[in-house]
Design a protein around this motif. Structure first.
Motif, short mmCIF file in Angstrom:
data_model
loop_
_atom_site.label_atom_id
_atom_site.label_comp_id
_atom_site.label_asym_id
_atom_site.label_seq_id
_atom_site.Cartn_x
_atom_site.Cartn_y
_atom_site.Cartn_z
N PHE A 176 0.84 -1.20 0.00
CA PHE A 176 0.00 0.00 0.00
C PHE A 176 0.87 1.25 0.00
CE2 PHE A 176 -2.08 3.43 2.38
CZ PHE A 176 -3.22 3.61 1.61
N GLY B 13 -3.48 0.43 -3.00
CA GLY B 13 -2.91 -0.86 -2.64
C GLY B 13 -3.00 -1.81 -3.82
N PHE C 74 -7.79 0.05 -4.59
CA PHE C 74 -7.08 -1.21 -4.40
C PHE C 74 -7.12 -2.02 -5.69
CE2 PHE C 74 -5.71 -5.27 -2.92
CZ PHE C 74 -4.86 -4.99 -1.86
#
Length: 549
Positions: free
Chosen positions: A440, A453, A488
């Motif tokens: 991350f 991330g 993410f």
């Protein structure tokens, strides 16, 4: 410790960050002979652990904060003293060593108290009764040393616990009226006075002016358990000095001591120092043992920790406290970030797929042989960062370097890479938090801060299982970081695609605009996008800049 230089990657380190730090620290040690040590700014992920275990390399130790600590400043090695020494001995030590505070320690080097020049001065100025010497349980040896005397009878280890101190200036008839059992009597060379004091059960007689003591008096004193001390001082001087034989434990400070440890940060202890008017403060090690003293003056020009950054050049990705460190070098392959330095540094940044490729070049440029162990680490880093040459960040230099390193390390690239990625993507048993922080990073675009991330896997089913865990966790992560947007990447290595999870106002709109997607779709699927550095971040940055125009 003064000469240590830390080589460290970004927080939430990946394989490149860890392996590059280890390899570059090794190269610097060979080239300079200096004390370069690899460190890590976060937890090691499963993939990196596999690599380190495969090549039998110990993981770098964890460094959570690089601010200046007490152990980085000059600690005055004032020797600790025992609480039984006399005030005079303590005063003499202070004058000899030019200190105003003495630490009192026990046999295990643990701090028991402090005594200052002010405490000693107060002991002289305050009015005490004539029993202060015995109230303080003064040892006989202290009196002998303070009066520069010699023991004519008795035990130097004797401790006087009762009675008063008095001067026997009167004739024996009058002395009988005020000498009591256990008293310490200062007198001259008169035989009658000495005899009277002993017969009145005095505990100690101090014979002044260096006068000799007869065998009769000595024998009588021994029979009556009376100590005899001979001193060269006159009666007045002996009477003036004798209170200086009191052990320092009677005056030392033992409560509410302000101490610091070698691990304390300078920034944190400044406030404690300013609140107290003490000149000096004791320093303890991690085991609670005394090692020295510091004062406010020591904080004026503290030595900064020296550091080399690898695989990052943005403050948001760096170890905490970097602003207090002295950055010597930066070795990186990412875009130029927001990091500022106080003085010029060696900065090597190349548009390659991996920092490890740059470090391998530096080995070759300096004609330094790459050991199989180091070669294995560097090759693993390149394979990881380039997704075995599938990433658009991969260059021919990366590929060539990885193949050469694989030959040195004795590994077959495709076979080894499958095992490495399998170890790294085995995440179904891990918590959402562990998965989220495996890789991350935070980024800054103007005033906007966002986090990204990424997880790489060769198994789509595993990515689906990970997604189920991460979707609810994203809300918590978003609140914890205080960023405007959170993303993410669930990256499938086999088919070179990424599904993007997102959180935050405007995050979906940003992705739609950046990648020209359908506005009505809740699932953000990016075919051919596998690189955070070269594909996702640039697209987001460009779109954000256009929105601000």
């Amino acid at each position: 410790m003064d000469n240590e230089i830390y080589v460290i990657g970004h927080i939430n380190p990946d394989t490149d960050s860890i392996c590059s730090a280890i390899a570059y620290a090794k190269l610097k040690r060979v080239l300079t002979g200096g004390e370069y040590k690899a460190k890590r700014a976060g937890q090691i992920n499963s993939e990196t652990r596999f690599v380190l275990d495969r090549f039998k390399v110990t993981a770098p130790s964890y460094l959570s904060d690089i601010r200046t600590q007490v152990k980085d400043i000059e600690i005055r090695r004032t020797e600790g003293v025992k609480k039984g020494i006399s005030l005079k001995t303590a005063w003499s030590y202070m004058r000899k060593n030019n200190v105003v505070t003495l630490p009192i320690i026990n046999q295990n080097n643990q701090l028991e108290g402090l005594i200052t020049i002010g405490d000693i001065a107060k002991s002289y100025m305050d009015v005490y009764d004539n029993r202060i010497l015995t109230k303080a349980e003064t040892p006989c040896i202290n009196i002998i040393e303070t009066l520069e005397g010699e023991l004519a009878a008795g035990d130097s280890e004797e401790i006087f616990t009762e009675g008063k101190v008095l001067i026997a200036a009167a004739n024996p008839d009058l002395m009988e009226n005020y000498i009591e059992k256990g008293d310490i009597v200062i007198l001259g060379n008169r035989y009658e006075s000495q005899l009277c004091a002993i017969e009145m059960s005095a505990k100690c007689i101090i014979v002044c002016d260096g006068a000799k003591v007869s065998k009769t008096i000595t024998k009588l004193a021994q029979n009556n358990n009376c100590t005899i001390i001979r001193t060269p001082f006159d009666t007045f001087t002996a009477a003036r000095l004798i209170n200086q034989s009191i052990p320092i434990r009677f005056f030392m400070t033992t409560q509410e001591l302000i101490t610091f440890t070698t691990e304390d940060y300078i920034e944190d202890i400044r406030e404690s120092m300013t609140k107290k008017r003490y000149r000096d403060f004791p320093v303890l090690n991690k085991d609670g043992r005394y090692i020295g003293m510091i004062s406010r003056r020591n904080l004026l020009n503290p030595r900064r920790k020296k550091v080399i950054l690898v695989d990052h050049n943005e403050k948001s990705q760096a170890v905490d406290g970097l602003e207090d460190a002295e950055i010597l070098e930066i070795i990186d392959h990412h875009r130029l970030g927001s990091l500022e330095t106080i003085s010029p540094v060696f900065f090597r940044n190349q548009p390659l797929g991996c920092t490890a490729t740059i470090i391998y070049q530096m080995y070759c440029e300096n004609s330094i042989e790459v050991e199989p162990q180091i070669a294995g680490l560097l090759c693993s880093a390149i394979l990881s960062d380039t997704l075995v040459y599938r990433s658009p960040t991969c260059t021919e230099i990366d590929r060539t370097s990885a193949e050469e390193l694989a030959q040195i390390a004795g590994i077959r690239v495709e076979e080894y890479a499958k095992k490495m990625f399998a170890a790294g993507s085995n995440l179904t048993s891990k918590s959402p938090e562990e998965i989220f922080y495996q890789d991350f990073k935070k980024f800054t675009a103007g005033d906007l801060v966002f986090g990204v991330g990424q997880i790489n896997s060769m198994n789509q089913d595993e990515l689906e299982a990970i997604k189920e865990k991460l979707v609810p966790y994203m809300q918590k992560a978003f609140r914890d970081h205080g960023v405007e947007m959170l993303f993410f990447m669930l990256t499938n290595i086999i088919d070179s695609s990424t599904e993007l999870l997102y959180q935050g106002t405007g995050s979906k709109e940003l992705l739609v605009n950046a990648f020209k997607l359908d506005k009505d779709s809740d699932i953000i699927y990016l075919k051919g996008v596998v690189s955070r550095k070269k594909q996702l971040i640039p697209a987001l940055m460009i779109t954000l800049q256009q929105d601000n125009v």
